[in-house]
Design a protein around this motif. Sequence first.
Motif, PDB file in Angstrom:
ATOM      1  N   ASP A   1      40.038 -10.847  13.950  1.00 14.03           N
ATOM      2  CA  ASP A   1      39.434 -10.531  12.648  1.00 14.03           C
ATOM      3  C   ASP A   1      38.060 -11.180  12.484  1.00 14.03           C
ATOM      4  O   ASP A   1      37.268 -10.766  11.650  1.00 14.03           O
ATOM      5  N   LEU A   2      37.809 -12.219  13.271  1.00 14.42           N
ATOM      6  CA  LEU A   2      36.545 -12.950  13.172  1.00 14.42           C
ATOM      7  C   LEU A   2      35.608 -12.549  14.313  1.00 14.42           C
ATOM      8  O   LEU A   2      36.066 -12.125  15.368  1.00 14.42           O
TER       9      LEU A   2
ATOM     10  N   VAL B   1      44.579 -14.959   9.247  1.00 12.38           N
ATOM     11  CA  VAL B   1      43.525 -14.302  10.009  1.00 12.38           C
ATOM     12  C   VAL B   1      43.803 -14.424  11.492  1.00 12.38           C
ATOM     13  O   VAL B   1      44.031 -15.521  11.999  1.00 12.38           O
TER      14      VAL B   1
ATOM     15  N   LEU C   1      35.319 -12.564   5.468  1.00 13.90           N
ATOM     16  CA  LEU C   1      35.322 -11.906   6.784  1.00 13.90           C
ATOM     17  C   LEU C   1      34.088 -11.017   6.950  1.00 13.90           C
ATOM     18  O   LEU C   1      33.462 -11.002   8.012  1.00 13.90           O
TER      19      LEU C   1
ATOM     20  N   ILE D   1      37.770 -17.106   2.722  1.00 16.18           N
ATOM     21  CA  ILE D   1      37.840 -15.659   2.926  1.00 16.18           C
ATOM     22  C   ILE D   1      37.835 -14.917   1.596  1.00 16.18           C
ATOM     23  O   ILE D   1      37.201 -13.881   1.460  1.00 16.18           O
TER      24      ILE D   1
ATOM     25  N   ALA E   1      36.198 -19.925   9.154  1.00 18.25           N
ATOM     26  CA  ALA E   1      36.743 -19.302   7.943  1.00 18.25           C
ATOM     27  C   ALA E   1      38.031 -20.027   7.562  1.00 18.25           C
ATOM     28  O   ALA E   1      38.726 -20.564   8.416  1.00 18.25           O
TER      29      ALA E   1
END
Length: 122
Positions: A96-97, A92, A68, A59, A85
Motif C-alpha cells: 500500500d506504501l 497497511v 496513503l 493515514i 505512515a
Amino acid sequence: MEVSGRPIVLVVEDEPLLRMNAVDMIEAAGYEVLEAGSADEAIEILEKRNDVRLVFTDIQIPGSMDGLKLARAVRGRWPPIKIVATSGRVHVAPSDLPDGGKFVPKPYTSTQIVGLLQEMLV
C-alpha cells in the motif's frame, strides 16, 4: 537549509495531542521537526523547502488526500524523501506504501519511532 545540521522530519497528524507527542519524541532523538495538520498543509511545506528528509504521516487525515495518497504524492514529486505512515485503525500492507515506505501501527513507542528514523535516515 539544514541550518542545524540535523535531518528534518515533517510530521503530518491532524490530532494536536498526537502531533505534539510525535514532535516531542522526534525532537528528543535529535531531529528537527516541521508540523502539518493535513496533507494539503504538508504539500505546501514541501513545495517551499528542499531540506525535508522524511515525512511521518497519519493515514487518516483531513484534506484532499489521506496519508496513503500523500505518501504516493511525495514519492512522485520528491523521490528522495523517506516515508513512514501510521494508523490506529487502518492496517497497511507494504504494497500500500511507495517503495521503501514503512508502516507503524498506533499506539507506537518512542523507541519504535526513533529506531525507524535512525534506520531510514542513515
